[in-house]
Design a protein around this motif. Structure first.
Motif, PDB file in Angstrom:
ATOM      1  N   ALA A 173       0.718  -1.719   0.236  1.00 33.49           N
ATOM      2  CA  ALA A 173       0.272  -0.071  -0.115  1.00 33.49           C
ATOM      3  C   ALA A 173       0.936   1.181   0.172  1.00 33.49           C
ATOM      4  N   ALA A 174       2.036   0.786   0.840  1.00 34.98           N
ATOM      5  CA  ALA A 174       2.809   2.531   0.653  1.00 34.98           C
ATOM      6  C   ALA A 174       3.308   2.920  -0.540  1.00 34.98           C
ATOM      7  N   ARG A 175       3.616   1.263  -1.819  1.00 34.52           N
ATOM      8  CA  ARG A 175       4.069   2.002  -3.019  1.00 34.52           C
ATOM      9  C   ARG A 175       2.700   2.116  -4.188  1.00 34.52           C
ATOM     10  N   GLY A 176       1.754   2.376  -3.612  1.00 38.59           N
ATOM     11  CA  GLY A 176       0.187   2.295  -4.411  1.00 38.59           C
ATOM     12  C   GLY A 176       0.087   0.985  -5.217  1.00 38.59           C
ATOM     13  N   VAL A 177      -0.119   0.206  -3.678  1.00 37.94           N
ATOM     14  CA  VAL A 177      -0.259  -1.266  -4.774  1.00 37.94           C
ATOM     15  C   VAL A 177      -1.841  -1.565  -3.241  1.00 37.94           C
ATOM     16  N   ARG A 178      -2.730  -1.525  -4.352  1.00 41.44           N
ATOM     17  CA  ARG A 178      -3.877  -1.658  -3.714  1.00 41.44           C
ATOM     18  C   ARG A 178      -4.477  -3.466  -3.813  1.00 41.44           C
ATOM     19  N   VAL A 179      -4.569  -3.478  -2.826  1.00 45.40           N
ATOM     20  CA  VAL A 179      -4.971  -4.653  -2.337  1.00 45.40           C
ATOM     21  C   VAL A 179      -6.920  -5.165  -1.816  1.00 45.40           C
ATOM     22  N   ALA A 180      -7.285  -5.559  -2.228  1.00 46.35           N
ATOM     23  CA  ALA A 180      -8.353  -6.102  -2.081  1.00 46.35           C
ATOM     24  C   ALA A 180      -9.084  -6.339  -0.957  1.00 46.35           C
ATOM     25  N   ASP A 181      -9.718  -5.810   0.139  1.00 45.00           N
ATOM     26  CA  ASP A 181     -10.052  -5.917   0.743  1.00 45.00           C
ATOM     27  C   ASP A 181      -9.470  -7.541   1.973  1.00 45.00           C
ATOM     28  N   GLU A 182      -9.958  -8.307   2.421  1.00 45.93           N
ATOM     29  CA  GLU A 182      -8.563  -9.084   3.248  1.00 45.93           C
ATOM     30  C   GLU A 182      -8.425 -10.539   2.603  1.00 45.93           C
ATOM     31  N   PRO A 183      -7.424 -11.670   2.133  1.00 46.63           N
ATOM     32  CA  PRO A 183      -7.613 -12.826   1.675  1.00 46.63           C
ATOM     33  C   PRO A 183      -8.746 -13.300   1.533  1.00 46.63           C
ATOM     34  N   TRP A 184      -8.904 -14.666   1.445  1.00 43.15           N
ATOM     35  CA  TRP A 184      -9.639 -14.840   0.697  1.00 43.15           C
ATOM     36  C   TRP A 184      -8.780 -16.939   0.864  1.00 43.15           C
ATOM     37  N   VAL A 185      -9.807 -16.981   2.057  1.00 40.70           N
ATOM     38  CA  VAL A 185      -9.361 -18.710   2.403  1.00 40.70           C
ATOM     39  C   VAL A 185     -10.278 -19.724   1.707  1.00 40.70           C
ATOM     40  N   ILE A 186     -10.210 -20.511   0.653  1.00 40.05           N
ATOM     41  CA  ILE A 186     -10.774 -21.686  -0.521  1.00 40.05           C
ATOM     42  C   ILE A 186     -11.257 -23.390   0.846  1.00 40.05           C
ATOM     43  N   ASP A 187     -10.159 -23.340   1.546  1.00 39.61           N
ATOM     44  CA  ASP A 187     -10.315 -23.790   2.551  1.00 39.61           C
ATOM     45  C   ASP A 187     -10.253 -25.314   1.168  1.00 39.61           C
ATOM     46  N   ALA A 188      -9.927 -25.543   0.712  1.00 39.12           N
ATOM     47  CA  ALA A 188      -9.598 -26.409  -0.643  1.00 39.12           C
ATOM     48  C   ALA A 188      -9.229 -27.625  -0.283  1.00 39.12           C
ATOM     49  N   GLU A 189     -10.384 -28.385  -0.555  1.00 33.26           N
ATOM     50  CA  GLU A 189     -10.309 -30.348  -0.068  1.00 33.26           C
ATOM     51  C   GLU A 189      -9.698 -30.907  -1.119  1.00 33.26           C
ATOM     52  N   PRO A 190      -8.662 -32.416  -1.027  1.00 30.24           N
ATOM     53  CA  PRO A 190      -8.132 -32.838  -2.499  1.00 30.24           C
ATOM     54  C   PRO A 190      -8.774 -32.628  -3.054  1.00 30.24           C
ATOM     55  N   GLY A 191      -8.812 -32.763  -4.290  1.00 30.13           N
ATOM     56  CA  GLY A 191      -9.296 -33.654  -6.166  1.00 30.13           C
ATOM     57  C   GLY A 191     -11.015 -31.788  -5.570  1.00 30.13           C
ATOM     58  N   LYS A 192     -10.742 -31.179  -4.656  1.00 28.06           N
ATOM     59  CA  LYS A 192     -11.291 -29.826  -4.827  1.00 28.06           C
ATOM     60  C   LYS A 192     -11.256 -28.652  -5.659  1.00 28.06           C
ATOM     61  N   THR A 193      -9.617 -28.519  -5.507  1.00 26.87           N
ATOM     62  CA  THR A 193      -8.693 -27.231  -5.783  1.00 26.87           C
ATOM     63  C   THR A 193      -9.372 -26.790  -7.173  1.00 26.87           C
ATOM     64  N   THR A 194      -9.431 -27.172  -8.051  1.00 28.38           N
ATOM     65  CA  THR A 194      -9.479 -26.994  -9.083  1.00 28.38           C
ATOM     66  C   THR A 194     -10.901 -25.893  -9.342  1.00 28.38           C
ATOM     67  N   ALA A 195     -11.791 -26.334  -8.710  1.00 24.10           N
ATOM     68  CA  ALA A 195     -13.087 -26.333  -8.424  1.00 24.10           C
ATOM     69  C   ALA A 195     -13.603 -24.521  -7.463  1.00 24.10           C
ATOM     70  N   ARG A 196     -12.905 -24.773  -6.465  1.00 21.32           N
ATOM     71  CA  ARG A 196     -12.634 -24.049  -5.556  1.00 21.32           C
ATOM     72  C   ARG A 196     -12.269 -22.359  -6.364  1.00 21.32           C
ATOM     73  N   VAL A 197     -10.818 -22.561  -6.715  1.00 27.77           N
ATOM     74  CA  VAL A 197      -9.970 -21.818  -7.469  1.00 27.77           C
ATOM     75  C   VAL A 197     -11.331 -21.094  -8.401  1.00 27.77           C
ATOM     76  N   LEU A 198     -11.905 -21.895  -9.411  1.00 27.54           N
ATOM     77  CA  LEU A 198     -12.393 -21.302 -10.366  1.00 27.54           C
ATOM     78  C   LEU A 198     -13.710 -20.701 -10.241  1.00 27.54           C
ATOM     79  N   ASP A 199     -14.402 -20.982  -8.565  1.00 31.07           N
ATOM     80  CA  ASP A 199     -15.487 -20.270  -8.090  1.00 31.07           C
ATOM     81  C   ASP A 199     -15.028 -18.773  -7.466  1.00 31.07           C
TER      82      ASP A 199
END
Length: 533
Positions: free
Chosen positions: A77-103
């Motif tokens: 932020a001090a160098r002008g980068v805007r990081v939107a809101d808080e980070p997301w945690v998708i709690d990806a389970e094995p076999g479901k990571t791709t679907a959660r990232v796609l969401d």
């Protein structure tokens, strides 16, 4: 750090409106998708001011990681980068990571997706099993592979360009964006075809995108078109042969009959501008289809020899260079290992002064670049370690003059050119990062000149020129008035004018043409290429 479900429940459906508003204001954003918060530190450190950044984590990580990310967000932020809101945690389970990232991508609608290396480098070799030992946490690679797959699906769904960058695990941001990338973007991505029309080629999440002039020297373009082909990893090498045909090279991940995955080099040929390219063919891999060794192969570089033979170079698992040649009859030689020096994953291939190919590579353990060329006896590769090339990582590129190379000098960040039989010549331009693209034979006030383009601070497109073959006369750099999210490119169109191309933060191609008859090097206003069919 809030979980995805909690974030959505707190904001409700207006969350989509918030994302849409951000996209309208930012014209595209950045999504950093990683395994845990600690993995986002280096990719975030590379971000400059501009579009907003969202961070997506597969797991919440440790308290120390979350605290470190909080500090990194404050520094950004001090160098002008805007990081939107808080980070997301998708709690990806094995076999479901791709679907959660796609969401997450559907919600965020990013132009650029940054993740980690899908095939992390080994730390040692198990001599008994003859297998590389990877000590990186397995989740890092699996999340990166899932992110590449999700971005590919997302782009095909939305129909808009999406670009993926894979940050090499453990690479510090101080190396710069290009040296940290596992799969590099092309430098020579704007080329003139046999019929005189220009085409632009860039790698996207779903494959190679192509834009093509509708008529020679005209302002109307078709594209971006998604070229049919295999599911490529997010990088591209663009090479043109003596006949003017365009050759595209990349890496793809394939499945063996037993289900194991390996990586091989592939390429296709564009014979006619705007027409479908030929089929993609495999050039193999220095390690065959070994599922462990092949996945670490470096991104290919390629060049043609005077006889029309195609030479492909790739960094192998031992950090040497492996090469093979395809003759004019289409037959491939076996892979040959070029011994002498361990190299980083930064190769530049070109035609030498004799018409034979040569390859430059940045040394792995020293601030130097090394050249291999085919000398005597004929056809044998010779290592030339006598040059005084000391490049900034990620800045090495071929110059238009045969056997010449450009780079940023490690001691000053100035752009330099090394010509055969001569010392290095400074071209100034110590601001900015990354390599320089150039094209020779541009007419400026009756003189044949070389026009150069590079990235300046915050992605500014900077242009300069010098007389062909006479870089010692100096270069005056000027800001072209636009910024680019990829290294800018330059070519000569079918009417003999220099044309500069870049990709704006909205994902659209922008073109500026040389003004004919101008007193010096001058360009017309930028043209934004609107998406067409």
């Amino acid at each position: 750090m809030a979980r995805r479900g909690e974030r959505r429940s707190e904001r409700g459906r207006p969350g989509r409106d918030r994302v849409r508003t951000a996209r309208e204001g930012d014209a595209g954003g950045v999504a950093i998708v990683v395994a845990t918060p600690g993995d986002a530190l280096e990719p975030l450190a590379l971000q400059g001011s501009g579009p907003s950044v969202d961070i997506v984590c597969a797991q919440p990580g440790t308290p120390d990681e979350r605290a470190a990310l909080g500090r990194a967000v404050a520094h950004a932020a001090a160098r002008g980068v805007r990081v939107a809101d808080e980070p997301w945690v998708i709690d990806a389970e094995p076999g479901k990571t791709t679907a959660r990232v796609l969401d997450a991508l559907r919600e965020l609608r990013p132009l650029l997706v940054t993740t980690l290396d899908p095939d992390p480098e080994h730390a040692s070799i198990d001599l008994e099993a003859n297998r590389p030992v990877v000590t990186e946490p397995p989740l890092r690679g699996s999340v990166a592979r899932a992110t590449i797959a999700a971005a590919r699906t997302y782009q095909r769904e939305c129909g808009s360009p999406v670009f993926v960058r894979c940050h090499r695990a453990g690479a510090p941001a101080t190396l710069g964006d290009r040296a940290c990338a596992r799969h590099p973007l092309p430098l020579r991505w704007l080329v003139r075809g046999v019929d005189g029309r220009l085409s632009a080629y860039l790698p996207s999440a779903a494959g190679v995108l192509r834009w093509t002039e509708r008529r020679v020297g005209g302002d109307e373009w078709s594209g971006p078109e998604l070229l049919e082909g295999p599911d490529l990893l997010p990088g591209l090498e663009v090479v043109q042969d003596a006949q003017g045909y365009v050759h595209l090279f990349g890496l793809r991940r394939r499945k063996r009959p037993d289900g194991e995955k390996y990586v091989d080099v592939v390429h296709t040929t564009q014979y006619q501008s705007g027409r479908p390219p030929g089929p993609w063919h495999s050039a193999g891999n220095p390690h065959g289809n070994d599922p462990a060794k092949s996945r670490e192969v470096g991104f290919p570089a390629a060049a043609f020899d005077a006889g029309g033979g195609l030479h492909v170079f790739a960094r192998n698992i031992g950090h040497g260079i492996s090469t093979r040649r395809q003759g004019a009859d289409g037959r491939w030689s076996g892979w040959q290992h070029l011994r002498g020096v361990m190299v980083a994953d930064e190769l530049t291939a070109q035609s030498g002064g004799s018409g034979d190919p040569e390859v430059w590579a940045r040394a792995r353990d020293t601030a130097a670049a090394i050249r291999w060329h085919r000398g005597t006896p004929p056809g044998e590769w010779t290592l030339d370690a006598t040059g005084s090339v000391g490049p900034v990582p990620g800045s090495l590129s071929a110059a238009p003059d045969a056997g010449s190379v450009r780079y940023r000098y490690a001691g000053s960040n100035e752009v330099c050119v090394q010509m055969p039989g001569a010392g290095a010549v400074s071209l100034g331009g110590p601001d900015g990062t990354g390599p320089v693209a150039a094209v020779a034979g541009v007419g400026i006030q009756g003189w044949g000149c070389t026009v150069l383009v590079r990235s300046g601070e915050s992605g500014a497109c900077l242009v300069g020129a010098h007389a062909d073959g006479r870089p010692e006369g100096g270069v005056w750099w000027f800001d072209a008035g636009e910024t680019s999210v990829v290294p800018p490119a330059v070519a000569v169109d079918g009417l003999g004018r220099a044309v500069v191309a870049l990709l704006g933060a909205d994902g659209r191609l922008r073109i500026a043409r040389q003004e004919p008859g101008a007193s010096g090097l001058a360009f017309a206003s930028w043209t934004v290429v609107r998406p067409t069919v």
